[in-house]
Write an enzyme that holds these catalytic residues in place. Sequence first.
Site, PDB file in Angstrom:
ATOM      1  N   SER A 148       0.714  -1.067   0.188  1.00 22.96           N
ATOM      2  CA  SER A 148       0.076  -0.061   0.141  1.00 22.96           C
ATOM      3  C   SER A 148       0.883   1.237  -0.144  1.00 22.96           C
ATOM      4  CB  SER A 148      -1.100   0.017   1.130  1.00 22.96           C
ATOM      5  OG  SER A 148      -0.112   0.150   2.452  1.00 22.96           O
TER       6      SER A 148
ATOM      7  N   ASP B  49      -4.194   7.882   8.250  1.00 22.73           N
ATOM      8  CA  ASP B  49      -5.127   6.940   8.517  1.00 22.73           C
ATOM      9  C   ASP B  49      -4.853   6.053   9.787  1.00 22.73           C
ATOM     10  OD1 ASP B  49      -3.591   5.123   7.461  1.00 22.73           O
ATOM     11  OD2 ASP B  49      -5.317   4.687   5.949  1.00 22.73           O
TER      12      ASP B  49
ATOM     13  N   HIS C  45      -1.104   4.633   7.339  1.00 21.75           N
ATOM     14  CA  HIS C  45      -0.309   5.286   6.085  1.00 21.75           C
ATOM     15  C   HIS C  45      -0.145   6.769   6.621  1.00 21.75           C
ATOM     16  CE1 HIS C  45      -2.782   1.636   4.664  1.00 21.75           C
ATOM     17  NE2 HIS C  45      -1.416   1.548   4.112  1.00 21.75           N
TER      18      HIS C  45
END
Length: 394
Positions: A33, A362, A365
């Site tokens: 990610s 978040d 991240h």
Amino acid sequence: MAISICFAILLLMSRISYAYECNYTSIISFGNSLADTGNIKNLVAIHHSEPPHFLFPPYGETFFHKPTGRCSNGRLIIDFIAEGLGLPLIPPYVGDKSNLRKKEVRQGVNYAVAGATALSSSFHEARGVSNPTTNASLQVQLKWFKQFICPTSSGTLIAHNDCSLPDSIYTNFSPVDCQHLLQHSLILMGEIGGNDYNHELRAGKPINEVKSFVPLVIKTIIAAVNEVIKLGAKTIIVPGNFPIGCSSSYLAMYNNSDTKMYDNKTGCIIWLNKFAEYHNQLLQRELEKIRKFNYHHVNIIYADYYNAAMQLYRSPKEFGFLNGALKACCGAGGPYNFNETVECGAASSTTCADPDTYVSWDGVHLTEAAYRLIYRSLFKGSYTMPRFNSLCRS
Ligand SMILES: *[C@@H]1O[C@H](CO)[C@@H](O)[C@H](O)[C@H]1NC(C)=O
Ligand SMILES: *[C@@H]1O[C@H](CO)[C@@H](O)[C@H](O)[C@H]1NC(C)=O
Ligand SMILES: *[C@@H]1O[C@H](CO)[C@@H](O)[C@H](O)[C@H]1NC(C)=O
Ligand SMILES: *[C@@H]1O[C@H](CO)[C@@H](O)[C@H](O)[C@H]1NC(C)=O
Ligand SMILES: *[C@@H]1O[C@H](CO)[C@@H](O)[C@H](O)[C@H]1NC(C)=O
């Protein structure tokens, strides 16, 4: 005399070849990610599976003004790398290939998938840990890459002096085409491996068990580096892990009144950061081995994500992060604004007014503002070894 002239010419040639190799015409990326620019989004659409929370607003709000599959409010490190090299943002591999123009493919393809591990999903499944997001581990991504770019490559190096890319490069790449593309590509190999630990720790596995397979994770990353080198890659950037002890999600998960557990300068969890450093030390040691003994004309660059990020955790206010580094911008309350049952993007989560004043987006991240600063420290500063900006004088 003749020998020394020959040496001088060789030296000159190697300098020229290095300068040339710095003219990157493409970026090829593998990872999770931290670098996914849309693969998981397209995988979810293809498989009609439940979209993960990061495919909903407010993800993407700051730069793209809609969710793109990137796990941030805006651009990621890989996006800043592309911009810095004058290339378009790197399109995801998964999805409708007819949408990818020939030119775009020649300027890079991204194989990184959010949630991906270095080790195969079956390794973790055998330990009772299943991957909630994807089974596209590093080996799967490499397989995609070889099928798309290098379908028939035997791995043998073919000497070739004409370094312009052939026009037929979109389909049926020959090994020579593949080598051309790779020679002029910046390969981003990671960050990868972090999720092997994240998934296991979140499943409640003790740190000593997780620590026992770090060498296997490193071995897998190194094997991938060797594989792209065999295919012709000349510049590979291999990032280490972030200081995960500073991650809001872990801070919330291991929340504890024992102050000795925390670094009193940053508030980060000491043992988790030590663990990330252990991974990074092993990785650097193995990179040094392949640099020394195997490949003299290949740039193998370690990207020190850990220390580049650590600057922001040590003095967030100095970098403009007025709301600190440990509390997430987007979340559902609690001391770190992270609640694993109500993640960012869920209906009852809330988002801060100014994400640029937060390091954590978040809870897992980082914000675009944090990624931009980390990018600068890496590619314009001193947090790559060897220094990226010493390879390319422009
Ligand atoms: C970089 O490579 C491109 C494509 O091969 C070429 O057009 C361009 O002139 C090169 N730039 C430099 C500075 O070598
Ligand atoms: C991963 O693979 C397993 C076993 O094949 C499968 O049951 C699971 O649904 C897959 N997970 C994802 C996220 O695709
Ligand atoms: C976190 O720990 C602090 C100190 O022990 C405690 O006051 C607080 O309630 C805890 N918060 C959560 C969400 O567990
Ligand atoms: C912070 O931690 C260091 C090392 O663990 C210790 O020497 C120092 O006394 C601590 N400072 C405070 C203010 O607690
Ligand atoms: C997380 O959110 C759920 C649902 O709103 C709530 O029941 C729970 O108490 C929250 N947990 C923490 C640690 O705040």
